[in-house]
Write a protein that holds these residues in place. Structure first.
Motif, PDB file in Angstrom:
ATOM      1  N   ALA A   1       0.994  -1.105  -0.122  1.00  0.00           N
ATOM      2  CA  ALA A   1      -0.085  -0.437   0.019  1.00  0.00           C
ATOM      3  C   ALA A   1       0.639   1.540  -0.041  1.00  0.00           C
ATOM      4  O   ALA A   1       0.682   2.401  -0.608  1.00  0.00           O
ATOM      5  CB  ALA A   1      -0.860  -0.354   1.204  1.00  0.00           C
ATOM      6  N   VAL A   2       2.031   1.428   0.819  1.00  0.00           N
ATOM      7  CA  VAL A   2       3.184   2.750   1.069  1.00  0.00           C
ATOM      8  C   VAL A   2       4.368   1.746   0.618  1.00  0.00           C
ATOM      9  O   VAL A   2       5.014   3.095   0.370  1.00  0.00           O
ATOM     10  CB  VAL A   2       2.889   3.115   2.177  1.00  0.00           C
ATOM     11  N   ASP A   3       4.288   0.779  -0.479  1.00  0.00           N
ATOM     12  CA  ASP A   3       5.567   1.231  -1.428  1.00  0.00           C
ATOM     13  C   ASP A   3       6.482   1.313  -0.488  1.00  0.00           C
ATOM     14  O   ASP A   3       8.015   1.852  -0.293  1.00  0.00           O
ATOM     15  CB  ASP A   3       6.148   2.163  -2.361  1.00  0.00           C
ATOM     16  N   ILE A   4       6.822   0.556   0.792  1.00  0.00           N
ATOM     17  CA  ILE A   4       8.249  -0.079   1.751  1.00  0.00           C
ATOM     18  C   ILE A   4       9.430  -1.033   0.712  1.00  0.00           C
ATOM     19  O   ILE A   4       8.750  -1.508   0.395  1.00  0.00           O
ATOM     20  CB  ILE A   4       7.783  -0.448   2.388  1.00  0.00           C
ATOM     21  N   LYS A   5       9.893  -0.392   0.707  1.00  0.00           N
ATOM     22  CA  LYS A   5      11.145  -1.083   0.373  1.00  0.00           C
ATOM     23  C   LYS A   5      11.584  -1.684   1.665  1.00  0.00           C
ATOM     24  O   LYS A   5      11.133  -2.012   2.373  1.00  0.00           O
ATOM     25  CB  LYS A   5      12.579  -0.217  -0.109  1.00  0.00           C
ATOM     26  N   ASP A   6      12.644  -3.348   1.186  1.00  0.00           N
ATOM     27  CA  ASP A   6      13.158  -4.010   1.883  1.00  0.00           C
ATOM     28  C   ASP A   6      14.053  -3.932   2.405  1.00  0.00           C
ATOM     29  O   ASP A   6      13.445  -3.807   4.630  1.00  0.00           O
ATOM     30  CB  ASP A   6      13.530  -5.263   1.222  1.00  0.00           C
ATOM     31  N   GLN A   7      14.882  -2.632   2.427  1.00  0.00           N
ATOM     32  CA  GLN A   7      16.072  -1.298   3.488  1.00  0.00           C
ATOM     33  C   GLN A   7      14.838  -0.951   4.217  1.00  0.00           C
ATOM     34  O   GLN A   7      15.134  -0.472   5.186  1.00  0.00           O
ATOM     35  CB  GLN A   7      16.396  -0.605   2.166  1.00  0.00           C
ATOM     36  N   ASP A   8      14.272  -0.237   4.033  1.00  0.00           N
ATOM     37  CA  ASP A   8      12.935   0.191   5.011  1.00  0.00           C
ATOM     38  C   ASP A   8      12.470  -1.021   5.689  1.00  0.00           C
ATOM     39  O   ASP A   8      12.024  -0.142   6.962  1.00  0.00           O
ATOM     40  CB  ASP A   8      11.920   0.992   3.752  1.00  0.00           C
ATOM     41  N   LEU A   9      11.874  -1.640   5.070  1.00  0.00           N
ATOM     42  CA  LEU A   9      11.487  -2.444   6.259  1.00  0.00           C
ATOM     43  C   LEU A   9      12.564  -3.328   7.837  1.00  0.00           C
ATOM     44  O   LEU A   9      12.350  -2.944   8.991  1.00  0.00           O
ATOM     45  CB  LEU A   9      10.673  -4.247   5.635  1.00  0.00           C
ATOM     46  N   ILE A  10      13.930  -2.898   6.512  1.00  0.00           N
ATOM     47  CA  ILE A  10      14.735  -3.859   8.665  1.00  0.00           C
ATOM     48  C   ILE A  10      15.097  -2.806   9.141  1.00  0.00           C
ATOM     49  O   ILE A  10      15.122  -2.939  10.191  1.00  0.00           O
ATOM     50  CB  ILE A  10      15.911  -3.759   7.258  1.00  0.00           C
ATOM     51  N   LYS A  11      14.996  -1.005   8.543  1.00  0.00           N
ATOM     52  CA  LYS A  11      15.517   0.211   9.422  1.00  0.00           C
ATOM     53  C   LYS A  11      14.069  -0.025  10.359  1.00  0.00           C
ATOM     54  O   LYS A  11      14.799   0.040  11.395  1.00  0.00           O
ATOM     55  CB  LYS A  11      15.347   0.865   8.274  1.00  0.00           C
ATOM     56  N   ALA A  12      12.956  -0.271  10.233  1.00  0.00           N
ATOM     57  CA  ALA A  12      11.996   0.545  10.732  1.00  0.00           C
ATOM     58  C   ALA A  12      11.865  -0.930  11.737  1.00  0.00           C
ATOM     59  O   ALA A  12      11.285  -0.239  13.590  1.00  0.00           O
ATOM     60  CB  ALA A  12      10.190  -0.416   9.586  1.00  0.00           C
ATOM     61  N   PHE A  13      12.237  -2.039  11.746  1.00  0.00           N
ATOM     62  CA  PHE A  13      11.997  -3.232  12.382  1.00  0.00           C
ATOM     63  C   PHE A  13      13.528  -2.769  13.714  1.00  0.00           C
ATOM     64  O   PHE A  13      13.164  -2.823  15.225  1.00  0.00           O
ATOM     65  CB  PHE A  13      12.375  -4.885  11.884  1.00  0.00           C
ATOM     66  N   GLU A  14      14.520  -2.537  12.572  1.00  0.00           N
ATOM     67  CA  GLU A  14      15.781  -2.122  13.872  1.00  0.00           C
ATOM     68  C   GLU A  14      15.204  -0.545  14.506  1.00  0.00           C
ATOM     69  O   GLU A  14      16.242  -0.927  15.962  1.00  0.00           O
ATOM     70  CB  GLU A  14      16.820  -1.547  12.959  1.00  0.00           C
ATOM     71  N   LEU A  15      14.937   0.159  14.236  1.00  0.00           N
ATOM     72  CA  LEU A  15      13.840   1.711  15.226  1.00  0.00           C
ATOM     73  C   LEU A  15      12.659   0.867  15.906  1.00  0.00           C
ATOM     74  O   LEU A  15      12.692   1.785  17.108  1.00  0.00           O
ATOM     75  CB  LEU A  15      13.940   3.107  14.434  1.00  0.00           C
ATOM     76  N   GLY A  16      12.423  -0.303  15.668  1.00  0.00           N
ATOM     77  CA  GLY A  16      11.194  -0.747  16.472  1.00  0.00           C
ATOM     78  C   GLY A  16      12.010  -1.960  17.324  1.00  0.00           C
ATOM     79  O   GLY A  16      11.220  -1.929  18.752  1.00  0.00           O
ATOM     80  N   GLY A  17      13.409  -1.719  17.622  1.00  0.00           N
ATOM     81  CA  GLY A  17      14.090  -2.617  18.881  1.00  0.00           C
ATOM     82  C   GLY A  17      14.032  -3.995  18.174  1.00  0.00           C
ATOM     83  O   GLY A  17      14.357  -4.758  19.801  1.00  0.00           O
ATOM     84  N   MET A  18      14.122  -4.259  16.999  1.00  0.00           N
ATOM     85  CA  MET A  18      14.430  -5.793  16.825  1.00  0.00           C
ATOM     86  C   MET A  18      15.397  -5.907  15.367  1.00  0.00           C
ATOM     87  O   MET A  18      15.460  -5.199  14.846  1.00  0.00           O
ATOM     88  CB  MET A  18      13.093  -5.797  15.812  1.00  0.00           C
ATOM     89  N   THR A  19      16.260  -6.826  15.379  1.00  0.00           N
ATOM     90  CA  THR A  19      17.215  -7.185  14.391  1.00  0.00           C
ATOM     91  C   THR A  19      16.523  -7.931  13.540  1.00  0.00           C
ATOM     92  O   THR A  19      16.387  -9.431  14.033  1.00  0.00           O
ATOM     93  CB  THR A  19      18.271  -8.003  15.266  1.00  0.00           C
ATOM     94  N   MET A  20      16.237  -7.175  12.477  1.00  0.00           N
ATOM     95  CA  MET A  20      16.139  -8.460  10.826  1.00  0.00           C
ATOM     96  C   MET A  20      16.889  -8.321   9.539  1.00  0.00           C
ATOM     97  O   MET A  20      17.641  -7.268   9.343  1.00  0.00           O
ATOM     98  CB  MET A  20      15.028  -7.787  10.099  1.00  0.00           C
ATOM     99  N   THR A  21      17.155  -9.386   8.885  1.00  0.00           N
ATOM    100  CA  THR A  21      18.109  -9.709   7.709  1.00  0.00           C
ATOM    101  C   THR A  21      16.769  -9.783   7.437  1.00  0.00           C
ATOM    102  O   THR A  21      15.654  -9.932   7.081  1.00  0.00           O
ATOM    103  CB  THR A  21      19.281 -11.066   7.657  1.00  0.00           C
ATOM    104  N   ARG A  22      18.365  -9.622   6.248  1.00  0.00           N
ATOM    105  CA  ARG A  22      17.326  -9.131   4.124  1.00  0.00           C
ATOM    106  C   ARG A  22      15.597 -10.394   3.907  1.00  0.00           C
ATOM    107  O   ARG A  22      15.333 -11.195   3.937  1.00  0.00           O
ATOM    108  CB  ARG A  22      17.861  -9.054   3.251  1.00  0.00           C
ATOM    109  N   GLU A  23      16.850 -11.671   4.487  1.00  0.00           N
ATOM    110  CA  GLU A  23      16.712 -13.145   4.417  1.00  0.00           C
ATOM    111  C   GLU A  23      15.383 -13.839   5.892  1.00  0.00           C
ATOM    112  O   GLU A  23      13.786 -13.695   5.020  1.00  0.00           O
ATOM    113  CB  GLU A  23      17.829 -14.578   5.064  1.00  0.00           C
ATOM    114  N   ASP A  24      15.463 -13.007   6.794  1.00  0.00           N
ATOM    115  CA  ASP A  24      13.937 -12.630   8.069  1.00  0.00           C
ATOM    116  C   ASP A  24      12.600 -11.762   7.227  1.00  0.00           C
ATOM    117  O   ASP A  24      11.768 -12.201   7.065  1.00  0.00           O
ATOM    118  CB  ASP A  24      14.554 -12.426   8.960  1.00  0.00           C
ATOM    119  N   VAL A  25      13.378 -11.095   6.796  1.00  0.00           N
ATOM    120  CA  VAL A  25      12.017 -10.472   5.866  1.00  0.00           C
ATOM    121  C   VAL A  25      11.100 -10.623   4.690  1.00  0.00           C
ATOM    122  O   VAL A  25      10.020 -11.014   4.829  1.00  0.00           O
ATOM    123  CB  VAL A  25      12.467  -8.635   5.644  1.00  0.00           C
TER     124      VAL A  25
END
Length: 169
Positions: free
Chosen positions: A13-37
């Motif tokens: 819906a809001v066109d979130i890229k993989d890097q932005d997903l990973i960054k949002a998880f990091e800012l929320g206190g979770m570490t995610m890799t590209r494979e996790d996403v």
């Protein structure tokens, strides 16, 4: 609708890229890799006939809540008067994740109640202002109303229509 569906639909819906997903998880206190996403957004190929939308890596309510907190920080920037988000896990269980998702999207995307009603209207759903207010209330308030999956699906559909057809708030 499960949390993986919610994340997948929001991403579209809001066109979130993989890097932005990973960054949002990091800012929320979770570490995610590209494979996790990718695993969170990929459905299993072999599922039972009675199982719908089974993903390689299921997401629970706390994970989606952490993502939404990070998404708010990503879109709006860190709060100036408050320290960063506490990384301690919450002891309170989230029962109505659709309500939390609507509230946090409203904050992250700078939406007003009128904007949200317009987004619902794009998907062909017409809640009243009072009904929307009840959905956005804190759980436990006497006028609180749980948000169903139908409303959530239609909101994300309307959000995609608004954001992908050039409105780009």
């Amino acid at each position: 609708m499960n949390n993986n569906d919610r994340l997948l639909r929001l991403r579209y819906a809001v066109d979130i890229k993989d890097q932005d997903l990973i960054k949002a998880f990091e800012l929320g206190g979770m570490t995610m890799t590209r494979e996790d996403v990718k695993a969170m957004l990929t459905k299993e190929k072999e599922t039972q006939p009675d199982e719908n939308n089974v993903y390689l890596k299921p997401i629970n309510n706390q994970v989606i809540d952490s993502f939404l907190n990070g998404f708010i920080t990503l879109k709006r920037g860190p709060q100036k008067n408050k320290p960063e988000i506490e990384l301690a896990p919450k002891s309170k269980e989230i029962k109505h994740i659709n309500n939390v998702l609507l509230k946090k999207l409203k904050i992250a995307l700078f939406l007003t109640s009128d904007d949200m009603l317009t987004i619902f209207a794009e998907a062909g759903v017409y809640p009243s202002k009072a009904e929307l207010g009840a959905i956005l209330r804190k759980e436990g308030h006497r006028n609180f109303k749980p948000c169903g999956d139908k409303y959530m699906r239609n909101f994300l559909k309307g959000l995609g229509i608004c954001y992908r057809e050039g409105d780009n708030r």
